[in-house]
Design an enzyme around this catalytic site. Structure first.
Site, PDB file in Angstrom:
ATOM      1  N   ASN A 132      -3.557   6.393  -1.746  1.00 57.03           N
ATOM      2  CA  ASN A 132      -3.329   6.450  -0.306  1.00 57.03           C
ATOM      3  C   ASN A 132      -2.694   7.768   0.126  1.00 57.03           C
ATOM      4  OD1 ASN A 132      -4.543   4.168   0.598  1.00 57.03           O
ATOM      5  ND2 ASN A 132      -2.731   2.882   0.389  1.00 57.03           N
TER       6      ASN A 132
ATOM      7  N   SER B  94       0.823  -1.214   0.000  1.00 55.14           N
ATOM      8  CA  SER B  94       0.000   0.000   0.000  1.00 55.14           C
ATOM      9  C   SER B  94       0.850   1.254   0.000  1.00 55.14           C
ATOM     10  CB  SER B  94      -0.863   0.072   1.255  1.00 55.14           C
ATOM     11  OG  SER B  94      -1.630  -1.061   1.406  1.00 55.14           O
TER      12      SER B  94
ATOM     13  N   HIS C 179      -1.249  -2.586  -7.132  1.00 55.45           N
ATOM     14  CA  HIS C 179      -1.938  -2.235  -5.884  1.00 55.45           C
ATOM     15  C   HIS C 179      -3.451  -2.277  -6.055  1.00 55.45           C
ATOM     16  CE1 HIS C 179      -2.803   0.892  -2.547  1.00 55.45           C
ATOM     17  NE2 HIS C 179      -2.845  -0.331  -2.074  1.00 55.45           N
TER      18      HIS C 179
ATOM     19  N   GLU D  99      -3.701   0.374  -9.006  1.00 54.81           N
ATOM     20  CA  GLU D  99      -2.525   1.179  -9.322  1.00 54.81           C
ATOM     21  C   GLU D  99      -1.404   0.255  -9.818  1.00 54.81           C
ATOM     22  OE1 GLU D  99      -2.753   4.981  -6.306  1.00 54.81           O
ATOM     23  OE2 GLU D  99      -2.086   3.075  -5.471  1.00 54.81           O
TER      24      GLU D  99
HETATM   25  N1  NAD Z   1      -6.330  -4.405   3.835  1.00 54.30           N
HETATM   26  C1  NAD Z   1      -6.417  -3.479   2.910  1.00 54.30           C
HETATM   27  O1  NAD Z   1      -7.405  -2.743   2.848  1.00 54.30           O
HETATM   28  C2  NAD Z   1      -5.323  -3.324   1.899  1.00 54.30           C
HETATM   29  C3  NAD Z   1      -5.577  -2.589   0.738  1.00 54.30           C
HETATM   30  C4  NAD Z   1      -4.591  -2.481  -0.224  1.00 54.30           C
HETATM   31  C5  NAD Z   1      -3.361  -3.084  -0.021  1.00 54.30           C
HETATM   32  N2  NAD Z   1      -3.130  -3.782   1.124  1.00 54.30           N
HETATM   33  C6  NAD Z   1      -1.809  -4.401   1.280  1.00 54.30           C
HETATM   34  O2  NAD Z   1      -1.935  -5.792   1.051  1.00 54.30           O
HETATM   35  C7  NAD Z   1      -1.010  -6.499   1.869  1.00 54.30           C
HETATM   36  C8  NAD Z   1      -1.750  -7.523   2.697  1.00 54.30           C
HETATM   37  O3  NAD Z   1      -2.723  -6.876   3.463  1.00 54.30           O
HETATM   38  P1  NAD Z   1      -3.963  -7.675   4.059  1.00 54.30           P
HETATM   39  O4  NAD Z   1      -4.910  -6.677   4.550  1.00 54.30           O
HETATM   40  O5  NAD Z   1      -4.442  -8.698   3.113  1.00 54.30           O
HETATM   41  O6  NAD Z   1      -3.263  -8.394   5.320  1.00 54.30           O
HETATM   42  P2  NAD Z   1      -3.778  -9.645   6.133  1.00 54.30           P
HETATM   43  O7  NAD Z   1      -3.161  -9.554   7.464  1.00 54.30           O
HETATM   44  O8  NAD Z   1      -5.247  -9.801   6.015  1.00 54.30           O
HETATM   45  O9  NAD Z   1      -3.124 -10.894   5.348  1.00 54.30           O
HETATM   46  C9  NAD Z   1      -1.750 -11.093   5.285  1.00 54.30           C
HETATM   47  C10 NAD Z   1      -1.499 -12.580   5.092  1.00 54.30           C
HETATM   48  O10 NAD Z   1      -0.136 -12.744   4.798  1.00 54.30           O
HETATM   49  C11 NAD Z   1       0.315 -13.881   5.495  1.00 54.30           C
HETATM   50  N3  NAD Z   1       1.767 -13.746   5.646  1.00 54.30           N
HETATM   51  C12 NAD Z   1       2.451 -12.955   6.496  1.00 54.30           C
HETATM   52  N4  NAD Z   1       3.767 -13.080   6.279  1.00 54.30           N
HETATM   53  C13 NAD Z   1       3.926 -13.958   5.267  1.00 54.30           C
HETATM   54  C14 NAD Z   1       5.030 -14.469   4.553  1.00 54.30           C
HETATM   55  N5  NAD Z   1       6.268 -14.116   4.866  1.00 54.30           N
HETATM   56  N6  NAD Z   1       4.806 -15.356   3.562  1.00 54.30           N
HETATM   57  C15 NAD Z   1       3.557 -15.726   3.241  1.00 54.30           C
HETATM   58  N7  NAD Z   1       2.459 -15.263   3.861  1.00 54.30           N
HETATM   59  C16 NAD Z   1       2.636 -14.374   4.859  1.00 54.30           C
HETATM   60  C17 NAD Z   1      -0.444 -13.897   6.792  1.00 54.30           C
HETATM   61  O11 NAD Z   1      -0.477 -15.198   7.343  1.00 54.30           O
HETATM   62  C18 NAD Z   1      -1.812 -13.405   6.324  1.00 54.30           C
HETATM   63  O12 NAD Z   1      -2.654 -14.478   5.972  1.00 54.30           O
HETATM   64  C19 NAD Z   1      -0.261  -5.442   2.685  1.00 54.30           C
HETATM   65  O13 NAD Z   1       0.935  -5.112   2.017  1.00 54.30           O
HETATM   66  C20 NAD Z   1      -1.215  -4.278   2.666  1.00 54.30           C
HETATM   67  O14 NAD Z   1      -0.551  -3.058   2.823  1.00 54.30           O
HETATM   68  C21 NAD Z   1      -4.070  -3.916   2.098  1.00 54.30           C
END
Ligand code: NAD
Length: 424
Positions: free
Chosen positions: A196, A125, A146, A158
């Site tokens: 963002n 993000s 993204h 993005e």
């Molecule tokens: N939540 C949002 O609204 C959103 C929006 C856009 C982008 N993002 C980005 O997406 C990414 C994930 O966010 P999310 O909300 O899905 O998080 P989340 O916590 O829901 O999921 C993350 C997952 O990654 C797994 N994980 C952690 N470390 C790991 C590794 N080394 N190898 C494999 N799996 C691993 C965890 O077990 C978990 O299931 C982040 O970079 C976040 O910034 C999030």
């Protein structure tokens, strides 16, 4: 590379949390074979169940045929860990937690198990795509892709090129996003990219308002929805995203712009993150959630009306009791022109006038704002001017007396206490 987007057949999604499962749903529905991997095998199983359930719902709503849903479900392939052999993968999309070291380590491992032609993409993000790619032997194969939450509904994506991303890659990823039915936009590799970064105006400001006790989260969200016309308010958005994601994003955008004051994160999100009040995923954030449904707090009620004798401009000292007759020296003229009521300041408990003709007292935080709005050292706040200045009421002084107190204390037209500014 010409035709890459059309040739993509298999994508691996690493990290099957909120974002990973959304990306998996979109890709599987778009005809791609989707490998799902996570450090936690149970997260993969939960993602497959979730995405299958979503396909079932789409069939029930008539938005997908049962055959298409079954075919999309069959394209979901759990794999044995993020670094399982990836010979057939054209693309890997990483959606693990927002932490530079974690992402770098993951990509360094993926680079070893993926064939040379596999494109690597990060769903970060706010982290620098260039910085993530710097850990790779070949950073030219990595770009930012993204997605937004919830992925199937949020059509904007993005596409970000890092400093060493191959020149053909952004165009190729743009083509793939279009193939999946979403809308790509090329964004620079700056902290928070486009969306963002712009969103700080809403979220950071909302946290500032909460920190200054100007308004409660539910009030800010209501205003964002009812007045700004947004689908959800900033605190609802923070709950949806999860503070474990949002707080690091707030910090990384702030540090990415070298501690730019207007992007300064809030201690509130850090404290709440540490307390586990993450949002929807934890069942409690700025709101409470029961079976996934947000519990709307009751709208703040104005305090019970205090009786002021009709026509008086001075409140009774006996709060809530019938007012005594107007005492000598009070005037009935102002109230005759403008209906007034009085409310007690939640800070001091002191009765104060408000010129508002409505039945409601100012929201609690507005008392501070009333003071700051009339002070040249304070700044006008989110409280609407209607709370602060009556229509046709006394004018605020244009400039402070150079040596005078920074307090405007006129309470009635043409009445100024000694030591206060004269009317302008
Ligand atoms: N939540 C949002 O609204 C959103 C929006 C856009 C982008 N993002 C980005 O997406 C990414 C994930 O966010 P999310 O909300 O899905 O998080 P989340 O916590 O829901 O999921 C993350 C997952 O990654 C797994 N994980 C952690 N470390 C790991 C590794 N080394 N190898 C494999 N799996 C691993 C965890 O077990 C978990 O299931 C982040 O970079 C976040 O910034 C999030």
């Amino acid at each position: 590379m010409d035709g890459w987007a059309e040739r993509v057949g298999t994508v691996r999604v690493v990290g099957t949390g909120v974002m990973g499962r959304g990306i998996a749903q979109l890709a599987a529905a778009g005809g791609l074979t989707v490998e799902l991997a996570d450090v936690r095998p149970e997260a993969v199983a939960a993602a497959v169940e979730y995405v299958s359930g979503m396909f079932g719902k789409l069939v029930a709503k008539g938005r997908m045929t049962a055959e298409d849903a079954a075919a999309a479900k069959a394209r979901l392939r759990p794999v044995d860990g993020p670094l399982a052999p990836a010979d057939g993968c054209d693309l890997v999309i990483e959606a693990v937690r927002e932490d530079l070291a974690t992402k770098r380590e993951l990509f360094a491992g993926l680079e070893k198990v993926c064939p040379e032609h596999t494109v690597l993409a990060t769903n970060t993000s706010s982290l620098s795509v260039t910085a993530i790619g710097a850990g790779l032997a070949d950073p030219s194969r990595l770009a930012g892709l993204h997605f937004f939450n919830p992925v199937p509904l949020m059509r904007l994506v993005e596409v970000i090129a890092g400093a060493r991303t191959a020149a053909w890659l952004p165009g190729a990823l743009t083509g793939l996003v279009r193939r999946l039915g979403h809308e790509p936009v090329l964004a620079p590799d700056t902290p928070g990219f486009l969306v963002n970064h712009a969103g700080r105006g809403l979220v950071t400001e909302a946290l500032q308002i909460l920190g200054e006790a100007v308004a409660e989260p539910a009030d800010v969200d209501r205003i964002a929805r009812d007045v700004l016309g947004l689908r959800m308010g900033p605190f609802e958005l923070l709950d949806l995203t999860g503070l474990d994601v949002s707080h690091p994003v707030l910090e990384s955008i702030w540090t990415g712009f070298y501690d730019e004051p207007r992007l300064r994160p809030s201690r509130i999100t850090r404290a709440r993150m540490e307390a586990g009040l993450l949002g929807r995923k934890a069942g409690e954030g700025f709101y409470r959630y029961v079976d996934g449904a947000k519990q709307e707090p009751p709208e703040a009620r104005p305090p019970p009306p205090r009786r002021v004798r009709s026509g008086c401009t001075t409140p009774s000292r006996a709060c809530g009791t019938p007012s005594p007759p107007c005492s000598a020296g009070t005037s009935s003229r102002a109230s005759a022109r403008r209906p007034m009521r009085w409310c007690s300041s939640p800070r001091t408990g002191a009765a104060r006038w408000t010129w508002r003709a409505s039945t409601a007292c100012p929201p609690s935080g507005c008392w501070a704002s009333i003071r700051s709005a009339v002070s040249p050292r304070g700044s006008p706040s989110a409280c609407t001017p209607a709370w602060i200045r009556p229509p046709g009421g006394p004018r605020w002084p244009r400039s402070p007396r150079p040596d005078g107190p920074s307090r405007w204390c006129g309470t009635r037209p043409r009445r100024w206490r000694s030591g206060c500014w004269p009317r302008s």
